[in-house]
Design an enzyme around this catalytic site. Sequence first.
Site, short mmCIF file in Angstrom:
data_model
loop_
_atom_site.label_atom_id
_atom_site.label_comp_id
_atom_site.label_asym_id
_atom_site.label_seq_id
_atom_site.Cartn_x
_atom_site.Cartn_y
_atom_site.Cartn_z
N HIS A 106 5.48 -4.13 -10.04
CA HIS A 106 4.36 -4.88 -9.44
C HIS A 106 3.04 -4.17 -9.68
O HIS A 106 2.05 -4.78 -10.11
CB HIS A 106 4.61 -5.02 -7.93
CG HIS A 106 3.46 -5.58 -7.17
ND1 HIS A 106 3.35 -6.92 -6.85
CD2 HIS A 106 2.34 -5.00 -6.67
CE1 HIS A 106 2.22 -7.12 -6.18
NE2 HIS A 106 1.59 -5.97 -6.06
N GLU A 107 3.02 -2.86 -9.43
CA GLU A 107 1.74 -2.13 -9.57
C GLU A 107 1.23 -2.17 -11.00
O GLU A 107 0.02 -2.25 -11.24
CB GLU A 107 1.91 -0.69 -9.11
CG GLU A 107 2.24 -0.53 -7.62
CD GLU A 107 1.24 -1.25 -6.71
OE1 GLU A 107 0.04 -1.29 -7.05
OE2 GLU A 107 1.67 -1.75 -5.66
N HIS A 135 -3.07 -10.37 -7.02
CA HIS A 135 -1.91 -10.87 -6.30
C HIS A 135 -1.76 -12.38 -6.47
O HIS A 135 -2.73 -13.11 -6.58
CB HIS A 135 -2.01 -10.54 -4.81
CG HIS A 135 -1.66 -9.11 -4.52
ND1 HIS A 135 -2.20 -8.40 -3.47
CD2 HIS A 135 -0.84 -8.26 -5.16
CE1 HIS A 135 -1.72 -7.17 -3.48
NE2 HIS A 135 -0.89 -7.06 -4.49
N HIS A 148 -1.06 -4.89 -11.84
CA HIS A 148 -2.47 -4.63 -11.56
C HIS A 148 -3.09 -3.77 -12.66
O HIS A 148 -4.21 -4.03 -13.09
CB HIS A 148 -2.62 -3.89 -10.22
CG HIS A 148 -2.20 -4.69 -9.02
ND1 HIS A 148 -2.61 -5.99 -8.81
CD2 HIS A 148 -1.43 -4.36 -7.96
CE1 HIS A 148 -2.09 -6.43 -7.67
NE2 HIS A 148 -1.37 -5.46 -7.13
#
Lengths: 389, 100
Positions: free
Chosen positions: A118-119, A128, A122
Amino acid sequence: FALQGSRWKVKDLTYRISKYPTSGQMTKQDVDGEIKKALDVWTDHTDLTFTQKRSGRVHIDISFLEGEHGDGDPFDGSGGTLAHAFFPVFGGDAHFDDKEFWTMESFRGTNLLQTAAHEFGHSLGLSHSDDNDALMAPFYRGFEVKPSLNDDDIKAIQALYGVKSSSNLASSLNEISSNEIEFDRRDSETNHILCNDARIDAIFTALDNSTYVFKGQEYFKLVDDSIADGYPRKISSDWSGLPSNIDAAFTWKNGKTYIFKGSQYWRYTNKNKDSGYPKPISKGFDGIPNSVDAAFVWSGNGLIYFFKNGDYYRFNPEERPPVKETYPKPISNWEGIPDNIDDALKYTNGFTYFFKDGNYWRFDDKAFKVDQANPAFPRPASFWWFGCS
Amino acid sequence: MPIPHVKENSLTSAMMYLMKYGYMDDMDHHHHRSENLLSQDGLKKYIMEFQAFAGMNVTGELDSDTVKMMNMPRCGVKDKLGMKMDADSHQVHHHSRSKR
């Protein structure tokens, strides 16, 4: 999905784990392996490659830190915030809370693979997603054997880096420079259709304060005074069940967006269609005609107004009947507003705006006439709203 | 066990959460006094935005389900990035065009 606005210009990226977790059951080799798997989640659908380095400058620096660690966004110990990462324009680094009990292939503790995957979204330029099934949804989902991208994630990452080619065409650059980061911000002065034809079908602000313009088969998301990155998009891709060439739309104080076309209307919560729609306008909006030109909530009194041709109707859902017999009334009552408008919008700044044929007017609620401003109204929407020259 | 950051019936802790994750970045500081915000009505809009983003029933109420969601482990990046990028970004603004 949401794109932050920056991305890496190169597709061969390097990373380094500069600080490993100080506790927990994972060895350095375990961490190396899980981080590599987390990055591989993103290479499956793009031509991105990731190479680990043990020293020197890298694109993505990865570290396990605790509390206040120098970036003004302190970690909070076990639970709560697990990690955060920086978008490409801010360096792309990823930080993980060293007070979490990081684990692999276990339901215990906090799964590093899923959190890291997930990170790194970014780090690559994604914000998100409000799709709960997306990897880029903000909440930790617990251990999954193999985290993967869903359609929303794939659309997002491919919007930035393109689809995965059949052969590896990526060329590698060994030096890192500021030229490797670019804003995937389309030059709005040259690219999108609204600069050539600023007429619109509808405009509204959704519950999440995103403002959308609909035109034909496409829709645009507005940011400040231009179009958001990644737009226009096909209506059919994101607004389930909604046809093209809609008539009008507004968002009511219940958070629902009502979209009108012909004799029907649809109801959405942000982009999620509520079940049971479309419905006939005659059922949900008694007294309102079909094929309206515009629909909006007027900032002056918080009621819903519909405009059609040279007439307007006031709809109050809390009254019976919701449209009084004194309606329709002539649009000429709205001093300075023309007939046959395209749509109207109560914007987040509190003003009501009317759009027609590529121009717009701002309304002065107190004076109940078009705002007397300089430059005068109407003004071209292409310049003031859509980022065109 | 992790300490819950948002407490039941605590509008202050809910407001801190909503601010941290970007839901209140559009707040007009001239027209919203802190005592107005610290009421169910004052935070309602922001709670609704959070509930919609999280895929929950949009009630605007700081109910137990909402508090539970706010206490879920999560990423520290904001959900709402707001309309402006940071001042030290490289984004080019057309300064001759004022904001609507």
